[in-house]
Design a protein around this motif. Sequence first.
Motif, mmCIF file in Angstrom:
data_model
loop_
_atom_site.group_PDB
_atom_site.id
_atom_site.type_symbol
_atom_site.label_atom_id
_atom_site.label_comp_id
_atom_site.label_asym_id
_atom_site.label_seq_id
_atom_site.Cartn_x
_atom_site.Cartn_y
_atom_site.Cartn_z
ATOM 1 N N ASP A 148 49.560 24.352 24.408
ATOM 2 C CA ASP A 148 49.258 23.369 25.457
ATOM 3 C C ASP A 148 48.136 23.882 26.355
ATOM 4 O O ASP A 148 47.188 23.162 26.666
ATOM 5 C CB ASP A 148 50.486 23.078 26.320
ATOM 6 C CG ASP A 148 51.567 22.295 25.589
ATOM 7 O OD1 ASP A 148 51.280 21.663 24.561
ATOM 8 O OD2 ASP A 148 52.724 22.327 26.073
ATOM 9 N N LEU A 149 48.258 25.139 26.780
ATOM 10 C CA LEU A 149 47.267 25.723 27.682
ATOM 11 C C LEU A 149 45.877 25.726 27.047
ATOM 12 O O LEU A 149 44.902 25.302 27.665
ATOM 13 C CB LEU A 149 47.676 27.138 28.070
ATOM 14 C CG LEU A 149 46.705 27.822 29.038
ATOM 15 C CD1 LEU A 149 47.462 28.503 30.169
ATOM 16 C CD2 LEU A 149 45.842 28.831 28.312
ATOM 17 N N LEU A 150 45.774 26.210 25.806
ATOM 18 C CA LEU A 150 44.468 26.255 25.136
ATOM 19 C C LEU A 150 43.897 24.857 24.948
ATOM 20 O O LEU A 150 42.699 24.635 25.153
ATOM 21 C CB LEU A 150 44.594 26.977 23.790
ATOM 22 C CG LEU A 150 44.842 28.479 23.876
ATOM 23 C CD1 LEU A 150 45.179 29.048 22.497
ATOM 24 C CD2 LEU A 150 43.638 29.204 24.481
ATOM 25 N N ASP B 281 39.747 32.314 29.870
ATOM 26 C CA ASP B 281 39.015 32.470 31.121
ATOM 27 C C ASP B 281 38.046 33.648 31.088
ATOM 28 O O ASP B 281 36.951 33.568 31.647
ATOM 29 C CB ASP B 281 39.983 32.659 32.295
ATOM 30 C CG ASP B 281 40.851 31.433 32.536
ATOM 31 O OD1 ASP B 281 40.454 30.309 32.154
ATOM 32 O OD2 ASP B 281 41.942 31.602 33.122
ATOM 33 N N GLY B 282 38.450 34.738 30.450
ATOM 34 C CA GLY B 282 37.651 35.957 30.483
ATOM 35 C C GLY B 282 36.581 36.061 29.418
ATOM 36 O O GLY B 282 35.632 36.837 29.573
ATOM 37 N N GLY C 194 50.455 35.405 21.722
ATOM 38 C CA GLY C 194 51.038 34.088 21.913
ATOM 39 C C GLY C 194 51.540 33.764 23.303
ATOM 40 O O GLY C 194 51.993 32.647 23.533
ATOM 41 N N SER C 195 51.439 34.678 24.249
ATOM 42 C CA SER C 195 51.894 34.345 25.601
ATOM 43 C C SER C 195 50.838 33.492 26.300
ATOM 44 O O SER C 195 49.635 33.634 26.049
ATOM 45 C CB SER C 195 52.156 35.612 26.420
ATOM 46 O OG SER C 195 50.937 36.208 26.821
ATOM 47 N N SER C 196 51.288 32.626 27.189
ATOM 48 C CA SER C 196 50.349 31.788 27.945
ATOM 49 C C SER C 196 49.399 32.643 28.779
ATOM 50 O O SER C 196 48.215 32.326 28.906
ATOM 51 C CB SER C 196 51.101 30.816 28.851
ATOM 52 O OG SER C 196 51.808 29.873 28.065
ATOM 53 N N LYS C 197 49.914 33.743 29.324
ATOM 54 C CA LYS C 197 49.072 34.631 30.129
ATOM 55 C C LYS C 197 47.955 35.244 29.281
ATOM 56 O O LYS C 197 46.807 35.331 29.712
ATOM 57 C CB LYS C 197 49.922 35.723 30.762
ATOM 58 C CG LYS C 197 49.179 36.556 31.776
ATOM 59 C CD LYS C 197 50.129 37.449 32.541
ATOM 60 C CE LYS C 197 49.390 38.177 33.639
ATOM 61 N NZ LYS C 197 50.271 39.012 34.442
ATOM 62 N N ALA C 198 48.282 35.665 28.066
ATOM 63 C CA ALA C 198 47.269 36.234 27.171
ATOM 64 C C ALA C 198 46.242 35.179 26.764
ATOM 65 O O ALA C 198 45.044 35.464 26.702
ATOM 66 C CB ALA C 198 47.937 36.827 25.937
ATOM 67 N N CYS C 199 46.701 33.960 26.516
ATOM 68 C CA CYS C 199 45.771 32.877 26.157
ATOM 69 C C CYS C 199 44.835 32.568 27.316
ATOM 70 O O CYS C 199 43.640 32.334 27.112
ATOM 71 C CB CYS C 199 46.543 31.632 25.739
ATOM 72 S SG CYS C 199 47.400 31.827 24.156
#
Length: 194
Positions: free
Chosen positions: A33-35, A150-151, A140-145
């Motif tokens: 979802d985030l990506l 962003d980075g 696969g974590s939202s934080k890693a995505c």
Amino acid sequence: MSHVHANARFVPLGIAVLTVSDTRGFDRDGSGDLLSECLSEAGHVLVDRRIVPDDIYRIRAVVSKWVARDDVQVILVNGGTGFTVRDTTPEALTPLFDRAIDGYGELFRQLSYDSIGTSTVQSRAVGGVANRTLVFAMPGSSKACATAWDGILASQLDARTRPCNFVAMVMPEQQACAGREAPKVPDHGQGAHA
């Protein structure tokens, strides 16, 4: 640090998102979802989105089909990049690469070090080019995505980013990296038909 060039125009890319998970469905795919939201908000087009179990051949089959499509320029894969027996995303993807993008994984681990410390060494984030299609895999974590998008990816998938971006690699009509254009050959008054 990269910057956006004022005279360049944004070029929307066709992007596919693959979530690798043995347990998630679309109702619980926060990373996918985030990506999907990030790429759409940036102005790109979500061409396809799938979820597959962490199986080398199922991952490779989906990515291979996308790599063969003309409307997919970028594939974002989340999940399966750790060190457990079931984490097989890098093994599935790297045989497909015509060229690896080593700096992607290196930079991802550098950025994630700030939030997870030395645990970042267990991230096997990989990137590469297959048939002029960019493929980026991340945890696969939202934080890693979010870290990857962003980075790294938001700017590198933007044709306005200088001095370099990946858009010229997948959209040949786009200008190459600033400072790396072919040198101009003097005409010496002979014209084009000399």
